[in-house]
Design a protein around this motif. Sequence first.
Motif, PDB file in Angstrom:
ATOM      1  N   ARG A 121      34.452  50.758  41.922  1.00  0.00           N
ATOM      2  CA  ARG A 121      35.210  49.586  41.488  1.00  0.00           C
ATOM      3  C   ARG A 121      36.112  49.966  40.317  1.00  0.00           C
ATOM      4  NH1 ARG A 121      30.097  46.214  38.945  1.00  0.00           N
ATOM      5  NH2 ARG A 121      29.848  47.439  37.027  1.00  0.00           N
ATOM      6  N   ILE A 122      37.133  49.151  40.098  1.00  0.00           N
ATOM      7  CA  ILE A 122      38.049  49.349  38.983  1.00  0.00           C
ATOM      8  C   ILE A 122      37.489  48.594  37.775  1.00  0.00           C
ATOM      9  CG2 ILE A 122      40.415  49.133  38.151  1.00  0.00           C
ATOM     10  CD1 ILE A 122      40.047  51.023  40.538  1.00  0.00           C
ATOM     11  N   GLU A 123      37.450  49.254  36.641  1.00  0.00           N
ATOM     12  CA  GLU A 123      36.905  48.642  35.425  1.00  0.00           C
ATOM     13  C   GLU A 123      37.907  48.758  34.270  1.00  0.00           C
ATOM     14  OE1 GLU A 123      32.142  49.424  36.197  1.00  0.00           O
ATOM     15  OE2 GLU A 123      33.178  50.611  34.667  1.00  0.00           O
ATOM     16  N   HIS A 124      37.869  47.760  33.412  1.00  0.00           N
ATOM     17  CA  HIS A 124      38.650  47.762  32.172  1.00  0.00           C
ATOM     18  C   HIS A 124      37.666  47.892  31.014  1.00  0.00           C
ATOM     19  CE1 HIS A 124      40.433  44.922  28.932  1.00  0.00           C
ATOM     20  NE2 HIS A 124      40.745  46.171  28.651  1.00  0.00           N
ATOM     21  N   HIS A 125      37.753  49.006  30.272  1.00  0.00           N
ATOM     22  CA  HIS A 125      36.835  49.286  29.177  1.00  0.00           C
ATOM     23  C   HIS A 125      37.529  49.046  27.839  1.00  0.00           C
ATOM     24  CE1 HIS A 125      33.746  52.008  31.413  1.00  0.00           C
ATOM     25  NE2 HIS A 125      34.365  51.219  32.277  1.00  0.00           N
ATOM     26  N   GLU A 126      36.945  48.171  27.029  1.00  0.00           N
ATOM     27  CA  GLU A 126      37.367  48.021  25.637  1.00  0.00           C
ATOM     28  C   GLU A 126      36.310  48.696  24.774  1.00  0.00           C
ATOM     29  OE1 GLU A 126      40.099  46.713  23.991  1.00  0.00           O
ATOM     30  OE2 GLU A 126      41.022  46.722  25.975  1.00  0.00           O
ATOM     31  N   GLN A 166      39.070  40.217  28.203  1.00  0.00           N
ATOM     32  CA  GLN A 166      39.594  39.271  29.199  1.00  0.00           C
ATOM     33  C   GLN A 166      41.091  39.444  29.449  1.00  0.00           C
ATOM     34  OE1 GLN A 166      37.266  37.437  30.800  1.00  0.00           O
ATOM     35  NE2 GLN A 166      35.870  38.597  29.471  1.00  0.00           N
ATOM     36  N   ARG A 167      41.673  40.481  28.883  1.00  0.00           N
ATOM     37  CA  ARG A 167      43.138  40.607  28.964  1.00  0.00           C
ATOM     38  C   ARG A 167      43.651  40.880  30.373  1.00  0.00           C
ATOM     39  NH1 ARG A 167      43.585  43.736  23.257  1.00  0.00           N
ATOM     40  NH2 ARG A 167      43.970  41.896  21.962  1.00  0.00           N
ATOM     41  N   VAL A 186      39.291  43.512  38.685  1.00  0.00           N
ATOM     42  CA  VAL A 186      39.018  44.481  37.623  1.00  0.00           C
ATOM     43  C   VAL A 186      37.828  43.966  36.810  1.00  0.00           C
ATOM     44  CG1 VAL A 186      39.922  45.657  35.578  1.00  0.00           C
ATOM     45  CG2 VAL A 186      41.443  45.177  37.512  1.00  0.00           C
ATOM     46  N   THR A 187      36.801  44.783  36.681  1.00  0.00           N
ATOM     47  CA  THR A 187      35.569  44.380  35.985  1.00  0.00           C
ATOM     48  C   THR A 187      35.657  44.752  34.510  1.00  0.00           C
ATOM     49  OG1 THR A 187      34.272  44.753  37.988  1.00  0.00           O
ATOM     50  CG2 THR A 187      33.056  44.667  35.906  1.00  0.00           C
ATOM     51  N   PRO A 188      35.509  43.778  33.584  1.00  0.00           N
ATOM     52  CA  PRO A 188      35.557  44.099  32.149  1.00  0.00           C
ATOM     53  C   PRO A 188      34.260  44.738  31.672  1.00  0.00           C
ATOM     54  CG  PRO A 188      35.193  41.749  32.447  1.00  0.00           C
ATOM     55  CD  PRO A 188      35.365  42.325  33.819  1.00  0.00           C
ATOM     56  N   ARG A 189      34.381  45.745  30.796  1.00  0.00           N
ATOM     57  CA  ARG A 189      33.224  46.404  30.183  1.00  0.00           C
ATOM     58  C   ARG A 189      33.522  46.608  28.701  1.00  0.00           C
ATOM     59  NH1 ARG A 189      30.128  48.614  34.360  1.00  0.00           N
ATOM     60  NH2 ARG A 189      28.431  48.307  32.888  1.00  0.00           N
TER      61      ARG A 189
END
Length: 298
Positions: A121-126, A166-167, A186-189
Amino acid sequence: MDAKTADNHLSKLNTPAIRHLAWLCRAPQLLHSPLTFEPGRYLSEDVDSKLSTWDCNPDSAPALLREAPQNRLGFYFERLYRVLLEDLLGWNILLQNRQIQSNGRTIGELDFVVHNRTDDRIEHHEIAIKYYLGVPEPDGKTLWYGPNATDRLDLKTDRMLGQQSQRTQLPETRTLLGEAGITGPVTPRIFLPGYLFYPADQPVTVPDYVPANHLRGRWCYLSQLKSSDIASWVVLNKPHWIGPWSQGKAPETEDVFAALNKIERHSIPLLFASLDSDSSTGVWQENDRIFVVPDNWP
């Protein structure tokens, strides 16, 4: 791997960047949330062997680990995280530090957008690495301040949970992702390792969202220190705030006294480590870390 075994492995790594990276792989975090990303759940069983090989043969290590460490802790932390994602997990980084534009102005930034190949899966990491000092308030609450007291744990976690993570929901971000060929969900992490520092003589409360296994240190005002307190201390300079410190020679108090004078002259907090000598190896290893702050802080 338990904490003692992990520390023993870290102490055997001679290259600072590799030691820092090894710490990041399993570092306890300051936020427990459904969004929290724990690299240790995805790392292969041979990760420690790979890190040791890089340490013994620096030319075999990723190029980013062979560069001189940066004093700007955030930039250096991002560099280590990139190696963690790409070279240890084998995931593809699709975007990094990409600014989000709206009508010609920047409204935010995406730290990392990656393809989690394990879960496909596609993830967005902050990400952030943080150090907070607990200050009891008259009303019984505790505020956890960064060394730069404009930074606070409650404000940072609220921002990471409610805004930064959440961007990818913003229309402007969806456009940006589409231009990069990312059109699906896109899954936030969130990745937030660090330390909480407790005052020596006052009780404090810790937010419910901070895991019980978080890393701890102490803090005190400069005027509270006695010369006998610092016998086995060393100054911790960035980027060596990351992970436990060790050294082959006994601590020298001259450097510590110079740092304490700097706190007084420039009114800035500084970080120190207290060391113990390992009788079997002769190596001096960190057993505690202490922030010393000017008397007018925060």
